[in-house]
Design a protein around this motif. Structure first.
Motif, PDB file in Angstrom:
ATOM      1  N   SER A   1      -9.648  -6.417  -0.136  1.00  0.00           N
ATOM      2  CA  SER A   1      -8.997  -5.121  -0.349  1.00  0.00           C
ATOM      3  C   SER A   1      -9.923  -4.180  -1.097  1.00  0.00           C
ATOM      4  O   SER A   1     -10.060  -3.004  -0.737  1.00  0.00           O
ATOM      5  CB  SER A   1      -7.705  -5.294  -1.148  1.00  0.00           C
ATOM      6  OG  SER A   1      -6.843  -6.167  -0.490  1.00  0.00           O
TER       7      SER A   1
ATOM      8  N   THR B   1       4.265   0.205   5.247  1.00  0.00           N
ATOM      9  CA  THR B   1       3.358   0.329   4.104  1.00  0.00           C
ATOM     10  C   THR B   1       2.880  -1.001   3.537  1.00  0.00           C
ATOM     11  O   THR B   1       2.125  -1.007   2.572  1.00  0.00           O
ATOM     12  CB  THR B   1       4.047   1.090   2.955  1.00  0.00           C
ATOM     13  OG1 THR B   1       5.215   0.364   2.584  1.00  0.00           O
ATOM     14  CG2 THR B   1       4.413   2.489   3.362  1.00  0.00           C
TER      15      THR B   1
ATOM     16  N   VAL C   1      -2.823   1.933   7.169  1.00  0.00           N
ATOM     17  CA  VAL C   1      -2.518   0.504   7.116  1.00  0.00           C
ATOM     18  C   VAL C   1      -3.036  -0.211   8.367  1.00  0.00           C
ATOM     19  O   VAL C   1      -3.491  -1.347   8.302  1.00  0.00           O
ATOM     20  CB  VAL C   1      -1.002   0.269   6.956  1.00  0.00           C
ATOM     21  CG1 VAL C   1      -0.687  -1.204   6.836  1.00  0.00           C
ATOM     22  CG2 VAL C   1      -0.494   0.986   5.737  1.00  0.00           C
TER      23      VAL C   1
ATOM     24  N   MET D   1      -1.428  -1.635  -4.406  1.00  0.00           N
ATOM     25  CA  MET D   1      -2.482  -0.648  -4.610  1.00  0.00           C
ATOM     26  C   MET D   1      -1.907   0.471  -5.450  1.00  0.00           C
ATOM     27  O   MET D   1      -0.901   1.071  -5.100  1.00  0.00           O
ATOM     28  CB  MET D   1      -2.975  -0.114  -3.277  1.00  0.00           C
ATOM     29  CG  MET D   1      -3.794  -1.117  -2.552  1.00  0.00           C
ATOM     30  SD  MET D   1      -4.691  -0.375  -1.226  1.00  0.00           S
ATOM     31  CE  MET D   1      -5.424  -1.812  -0.511  1.00  0.00           C
TER      32      MET D   1
ATOM     33  N   CYS E   1       0.830  -1.212   0.000  1.00  0.00           N
ATOM     34  CA  CYS E   1       0.000   0.000   0.000  1.00  0.00           C
ATOM     35  C   CYS E   1       0.860   1.256   0.000  1.00  0.00           C
ATOM     36  O   CYS E   1       0.459   2.278   0.555  1.00  0.00           O
ATOM     37  CB  CYS E   1      -0.898   0.027   1.235  1.00  0.00           C
ATOM     38  SG  CYS E   1      -1.754  -1.505   1.552  1.00  0.00           S
TER      39      CYS E   1
END
Length: 118
Positions: A79, A58, A26, A104, A15
């Motif tokens: 997700s 992350t 997160v 992402m 992410c």
């Protein structure tokens, strides 16, 4: 560290981009996955099946025993649901970065009207 006999399957959700832009948290995403991941059709039995969710700044890593056959597809589904719940689904997408990781990314909004070749 003791080496276990069972092989472990690890899936990573990266992410980095949304976290750097302070769009995604997160820690909240991790708790969402803890609540929603299903094993054997039931939520909330991660620990009893040795499924571990770890997080660094992350990235989220979901490690499960290989014989459990935990699906990567379920991670993508969850997700996307999380992004929808946070109203980020219009800006972010979940893309497979490698065989066992997702990333992402922002939708690339280009000025041109040409179709992307993927």
């Amino acid at each position: 560290m003791v080496k276990s006999k069972k092989s472990i399957t690890k899936f990573v959700i990266d992410c980095t981009q949304p976290v750097d832009d302070k769009v995604l948290d997160v820690a909240l995403f991790e708790t969402y996955l803890h609540e929603k991941i299903k094993i054997g059709g039931k939520t909330g039995n991660l620990a009893s099946n040795n499924v571990v969710i770890t997080r660094d700044r992350t990235k989220l890593t979901v490690a499960s025993p290989a014989d459990l056959k935990f699906s990567k597809r379920q991670l993508k589904y969850l997700s996307k649901r999380y992004l929808k719940k946070q109203q980020l689904r219009d800006y972010l997408r979940v893309v497979a970065a490698s065989k066992n990781s997702y990333e992402m990314r922002y939708y690339s909004i280009s000025g041109g009207d040409d179709a992307d070749e993927e």
